[in-house]
Design a protein around this motif. Structure first.
Motif, PDB file in Angstrom:
ATOM      1  N   MET A 140       0.905  -4.185  -9.120  1.00 20.89           N
ATOM      2  CA  MET A 140      -0.036  -3.601 -10.078  1.00 20.89           C
ATOM      3  C   MET A 140       0.140  -2.089 -10.150  1.00 20.89           C
ATOM      4  O   MET A 140       0.109  -1.495 -11.241  1.00 20.89           O
ATOM      5  CB  MET A 140      -1.469  -3.950  -9.701  1.00 20.89           C
ATOM      6  CG  MET A 140      -2.510  -3.383 -10.666  1.00 20.89           C
ATOM      7  SD  MET A 140      -2.303  -3.957 -12.377  1.00 20.89           S
ATOM      8  CE  MET A 140      -3.013  -5.606 -12.246  1.00 20.89           C
ATOM      9  N   GLY A 141       0.343  -1.457  -9.010  1.00 24.68           N
ATOM     10  CA  GLY A 141       0.586  -0.015  -9.017  1.00 24.68           C
ATOM     11  C   GLY A 141       1.827   0.345  -9.813  1.00 24.68           C
ATOM     12  O   GLY A 141       1.832   1.315 -10.585  1.00 24.68           O
ATOM     13  N   ALA A 142       2.892  -0.443  -9.651  1.00 22.25           N
ATOM     14  CA  ALA A 142       4.139  -0.185 -10.378  1.00 22.25           C
ATOM     15  C   ALA A 142       3.968  -0.420 -11.870  1.00 22.25           C
ATOM     16  O   ALA A 142       4.491   0.335 -12.702  1.00 22.25           O
ATOM     17  CB  ALA A 142       5.256  -1.065  -9.821  1.00 22.25           C
ATOM     18  N   LEU A 143       3.231  -1.477 -12.233  1.00 21.55           N
ATOM     19  CA  LEU A 143       3.019  -1.768 -13.649  1.00 21.55           C
ATOM     20  C   LEU A 143       2.196  -0.658 -14.306  1.00 21.55           C
ATOM     21  O   LEU A 143       2.515  -0.215 -15.419  1.00 21.55           O
ATOM     22  CB  LEU A 143       2.314  -3.121 -13.801  1.00 21.55           C
ATOM     23  CG  LEU A 143       2.034  -3.573 -15.238  1.00 21.55           C
ATOM     24  CD1 LEU A 143       3.323  -3.665 -16.048  1.00 21.55           C
ATOM     25  CD2 LEU A 143       1.309  -4.914 -15.239  1.00 21.55           C
TER      26      LEU A 143
ATOM     27  N   PHE B  57      -2.435   2.573  -4.514  1.00 19.20           N
ATOM     28  CA  PHE B  57      -1.107   2.008  -4.716  1.00 19.20           C
ATOM     29  C   PHE B  57      -0.393   2.625  -5.908  1.00 19.20           C
ATOM     30  O   PHE B  57       0.833   2.741  -5.906  1.00 19.20           O
ATOM     31  CB  PHE B  57      -1.184   0.486  -4.818  1.00 19.20           C
ATOM     32  CG  PHE B  57      -1.373  -0.164  -3.480  1.00 19.20           C
ATOM     33  CD1 PHE B  57      -0.291  -0.348  -2.629  1.00 19.20           C
ATOM     34  CD2 PHE B  57      -2.632  -0.541  -3.045  1.00 19.20           C
ATOM     35  CE1 PHE B  57      -0.458  -0.914  -1.382  1.00 19.20           C
ATOM     36  CE2 PHE B  57      -2.804  -1.114  -1.794  1.00 19.20           C
ATOM     37  CZ  PHE B  57      -1.717  -1.307  -0.963  1.00 19.20           C
ATOM     38  N   LEU B  58      -1.131   3.047  -6.917  1.00 19.15           N
ATOM     39  CA  LEU B  58      -0.517   3.806  -8.003  1.00 19.15           C
ATOM     40  C   LEU B  58       0.019   5.125  -7.469  1.00 19.15           C
ATOM     41  O   LEU B  58       1.136   5.547  -7.810  1.00 19.15           O
ATOM     42  CB  LEU B  58      -1.539   4.059  -9.111  1.00 19.15           C
ATOM     43  CG  LEU B  58      -1.079   4.956 -10.260  1.00 19.15           C
ATOM     44  CD1 LEU B  58       0.156   4.413 -10.950  1.00 19.15           C
ATOM     45  CD2 LEU B  58      -2.232   5.143 -11.266  1.00 19.15           C
ATOM     46  N   SER B  59      -0.756   5.775  -6.593  1.00 17.04           N
ATOM     47  CA  SER B  59      -0.305   7.025  -5.991  1.00 17.04           C
ATOM     48  C   SER B  59       0.940   6.810  -5.138  1.00 17.04           C
ATOM     49  O   SER B  59       1.880   7.625  -5.169  1.00 17.04           O
ATOM     50  CB  SER B  59      -1.425   7.621  -5.132  1.00 17.04           C
ATOM     51  OG  SER B  59      -0.979   8.769  -4.440  1.00 17.04           O
ATOM     52  N   LEU B  60       0.971   5.711  -4.375  1.00 21.22           N
ATOM     53  CA  LEU B  60       2.137   5.418  -3.541  1.00 21.22           C
ATOM     54  C   LEU B  60       3.385   5.237  -4.402  1.00 21.22           C
ATOM     55  O   LEU B  60       4.439   5.819  -4.111  1.00 21.22           O
ATOM     56  CB  LEU B  60       1.881   4.155  -2.725  1.00 21.22           C
ATOM     57  CG  LEU B  60       3.065   3.632  -1.897  1.00 21.22           C
ATOM     58  CD1 LEU B  60       3.465   4.639  -0.827  1.00 21.22           C
ATOM     59  CD2 LEU B  60       2.733   2.280  -1.272  1.00 21.22           C
ATOM     60  N   ILE B  61       3.282   4.444  -5.476  1.00 19.47           N
ATOM     61  CA  ILE B  61       4.434   4.236  -6.352  1.00 19.47           C
ATOM     62  C   ILE B  61       4.864   5.548  -6.984  1.00 19.47           C
ATOM     63  O   ILE B  61       6.071   5.851  -7.067  1.00 19.47           O
ATOM     64  CB  ILE B  61       4.090   3.201  -7.446  1.00 19.47           C
ATOM     65  CG1 ILE B  61       3.886   1.810  -6.826  1.00 19.47           C
ATOM     66  CG2 ILE B  61       5.187   3.159  -8.508  1.00 19.47           C
ATOM     67  CD1 ILE B  61       5.126   1.191  -6.227  1.00 19.47           C
TER      68      ILE B  61
ATOM     69  N   GLY C 141       6.704   3.857   2.644  1.00 23.65           N
ATOM     70  CA  GLY C 141       5.717   4.908   2.827  1.00 23.65           C
ATOM     71  C   GLY C 141       6.021   5.871   3.954  1.00 23.65           C
ATOM     72  O   GLY C 141       5.623   7.043   3.900  1.00 23.65           O
ATOM     73  N   SER C 142       6.744   5.404   4.971  1.00 22.39           N
ATOM     74  CA  SER C 142       7.019   6.285   6.107  1.00 22.39           C
ATOM     75  C   SER C 142       7.895   7.467   5.737  1.00 22.39           C
ATOM     76  O   SER C 142       7.822   8.526   6.366  1.00 22.39           O
ATOM     77  CB  SER C 142       7.660   5.491   7.245  1.00 22.39           C
ATOM     78  OG  SER C 142       8.900   4.941   6.855  1.00 22.39           O
ATOM     79  N   LEU C 143       8.726   7.337   4.708  1.00 17.55           N
ATOM     80  CA  LEU C 143       9.579   8.475   4.337  1.00 17.55           C
ATOM     81  C   LEU C 143       8.746   9.628   3.782  1.00 17.55           C
ATOM     82  O   LEU C 143       9.172  10.790   3.820  1.00 17.55           O
ATOM     83  CB  LEU C 143      10.679   8.054   3.359  1.00 17.55           C
ATOM     84  CG  LEU C 143      10.344   7.644   1.925  1.00 17.55           C
ATOM     85  CD1 LEU C 143      10.180   8.846   0.999  1.00 17.55           C
ATOM     86  CD2 LEU C 143      11.440   6.740   1.370  1.00 17.55           C
ATOM     87  N   LEU C 144       7.544   9.301   3.284  1.00 20.59           N
ATOM     88  CA  LEU C 144       6.676  10.344   2.750  1.00 20.59           C
ATOM     89  C   LEU C 144       6.069  11.197   3.863  1.00 20.59           C
ATOM     90  O   LEU C 144       5.514  12.266   3.585  1.00 20.59           O
ATOM     91  CB  LEU C 144       5.557   9.720   1.913  1.00 20.59           C
ATOM     92  CG  LEU C 144       6.025   8.911   0.693  1.00 20.59           C
ATOM     93  CD1 LEU C 144       4.826   8.236   0.023  1.00 20.59           C
ATOM     94  CD2 LEU C 144       6.773   9.792  -0.296  1.00 20.59           C
ATOM     95  N   ARG C 145       6.153  10.714   5.086  1.00 15.98           N
ATOM     96  CA  ARG C 145       5.624  11.480   6.222  1.00 15.98           C
ATOM     97  C   ARG C 145       6.703  12.302   6.922  1.00 15.98           C
ATOM     98  O   ARG C 145       6.410  13.013   7.879  1.00 15.98           O
ATOM     99  CB  ARG C 145       4.956  10.530   7.219  1.00 15.98           C
ATOM    100  CG  ARG C 145       3.735   9.812   6.645  1.00 15.98           C
ATOM    101  CD  ARG C 145       2.999   9.019   7.698  1.00 15.98           C
ATOM    102  NE  ARG C 145       3.754   7.854   8.149  1.00 15.98           N
ATOM    103  CZ  ARG C 145       3.717   6.665   7.553  1.00 15.98           C
ATOM    104  NH1 ARG C 145       2.970   6.492   6.475  1.00 15.98           N
ATOM    105  NH2 ARG C 145       4.411   5.644   8.021  1.00 15.98           N
ATOM    106  N   MET C 146       7.932  12.187   6.446  1.00 21.66           N
ATOM    107  CA  MET C 146       9.023  12.953   7.049  1.00 21.66           C
ATOM    108  C   MET C 146       8.907  14.440   6.698  1.00 21.66           C
ATOM    109  O   MET C 146       8.379  14.804   5.648  1.00 21.66           O
ATOM    110  CB  MET C 146      10.384  12.449   6.558  1.00 21.66           C
ATOM    111  CG  MET C 146      10.791  11.108   7.072  1.00 21.66           C
ATOM    112  SD  MET C 146      12.471  10.713   6.491  1.00 21.66           S
ATOM    113  CE  MET C 146      12.573   8.996   6.958  1.00 21.66           C
ATOM    114  N   ARG C 147       9.432  15.255   7.577  1.00 19.59           N
ATOM    115  CA  ARG C 147       9.497  16.688   7.340  1.00 19.59           C
ATOM    116  C   ARG C 147      10.930  17.160   7.561  1.00 19.59           C
ATOM    117  O   ARG C 147      11.715  16.496   8.235  1.00 19.59           O
ATOM    118  CB  ARG C 147       8.551  17.439   8.288  1.00 19.59           C
ATOM    119  CG  ARG C 147       7.070  17.107   8.072  1.00 19.59           C
ATOM    120  CD  ARG C 147       6.575  17.643   6.740  1.00 19.59           C
ATOM    121  NE  ARG C 147       5.158  17.345   6.521  1.00 19.59           N
ATOM    122  CZ  ARG C 147       4.707  16.294   5.870  1.00 19.59           C
ATOM    123  NH1 ARG C 147       5.575  15.387   5.393  1.00 19.59           N
ATOM    124  NH2 ARG C 147       3.413  16.101   5.682  1.00 19.59           N
ATOM    125  N   SER C 148      11.258  18.293   6.998  1.00 18.70           N
ATOM    126  CA  SER C 148      12.583  18.863   7.220  1.00 18.70           C
ATOM    127  C   SER C 148      12.714  19.243   8.700  1.00 18.70           C
ATOM    128  O   SER C 148      11.729  19.635   9.331  1.00 18.70           O
ATOM    129  CB  SER C 148      12.772  20.106   6.350  1.00 18.70           C
ATOM    130  OG  SER C 148      12.733  19.752   4.982  1.00 18.70           O
TER     131      SER C 148
END
Length: 205
Positions: free
Chosen positions: A142-145, A187-191, A30-37
């Motif tokens: 469950m999110g992945a499924l 968790f679906l959103s995260l996946i 999840g931390s990579l989703l908070r990265m910025r250029s």
């Protein structure tokens, strides 16, 4: 049996090459989703490059290590689309020998996105939704499924989610989930977001 880098020169070399530079293993999630250029762009570029360079044997060796090695290996598998590791990732997910790697396995399987990947995720839920005492990876699995079901128009998740099904029983009995609302949407959103990153990497490669 988990191998430790300090006991194995080959594994230690792979850890230094692929796992620990700039603490990559901590950012894969999840931390990579908070990265910025420009950090995001550099991180993606380096990950894509290593996914193309690492060999199948080296991935297999990393998957014998601890959670840092396994998490990194699973992401390299996802980015390089190495579906030949599907069954191995499913085995590792089901065994749950180490913490902190389950999300990586789920991202890889969800990014492959086939009915077989859904089967592997469902097998995990069959086992671990019966264990409300274990705060493992039930939510991300469950999110992945659900992610795969939505893409394939499948219904693997439906047997867990119906009234009185294993999912509701687990939520009610797992003390660590109370009094939280149903975690499925988050968790679906995260996946979905992490698989979008994998797709972006694949396009960049």
């Amino acid at each position: 049996m988990i191998r430790h880098p300090h006991d194995n020169a080959e594994l230690l070399a792979l850890v230094r090459r692929y796992v620990t530079p700039e603490r990559r293993y901590l950012k894969l999630g999840g931390s990579l989703l908070r990265m910025r250029s420009p950090e995001y762009d550099r991180f993606m570029r380096d990950l894509c490059e290593d996914a193309g360079l690492i060999t199948a044997d080296e991935i297999a060796t990393l998957l014998e290590g601890g959670w840092r090695e396994r998490r990194t290996a699973a992401w390299l598998v996802a980015v390089s689309r190495r579906t030949e590791f599907r069954e191995r990732l499913g085995e590792l997910l089901l065994a749950s020998e180490v913490c902190c790697a389950g999300l990586a396995y789920c991202v890889a399987l969800a990014s492959f996105g086939t009915a077989r990947d859904a089967d592997l995720l469902a097998a995990y839920l069959d086992r671990y939704l019966c264990r409300p005492d274990l705060a493992y990876d039930q939510t991300v699995v469950m999110g992945a499924l659900l992610f795969i079901d939505l893409n394939l128009k499948g219904d693997q998740a439906s047997r867990f989610l119906g009234p009185g099904g294993l999912w509701q029983q687990w939520l009610q009995e797992a003390s660590h989930m109370q009094p939280n609302p149903d975690p499925i949407p988050s968790f679906l959103s995260l996946i979905r977001r992490l698989c979008a990153f994998v797709d972006e990497c694949a396009e960049a490669r």
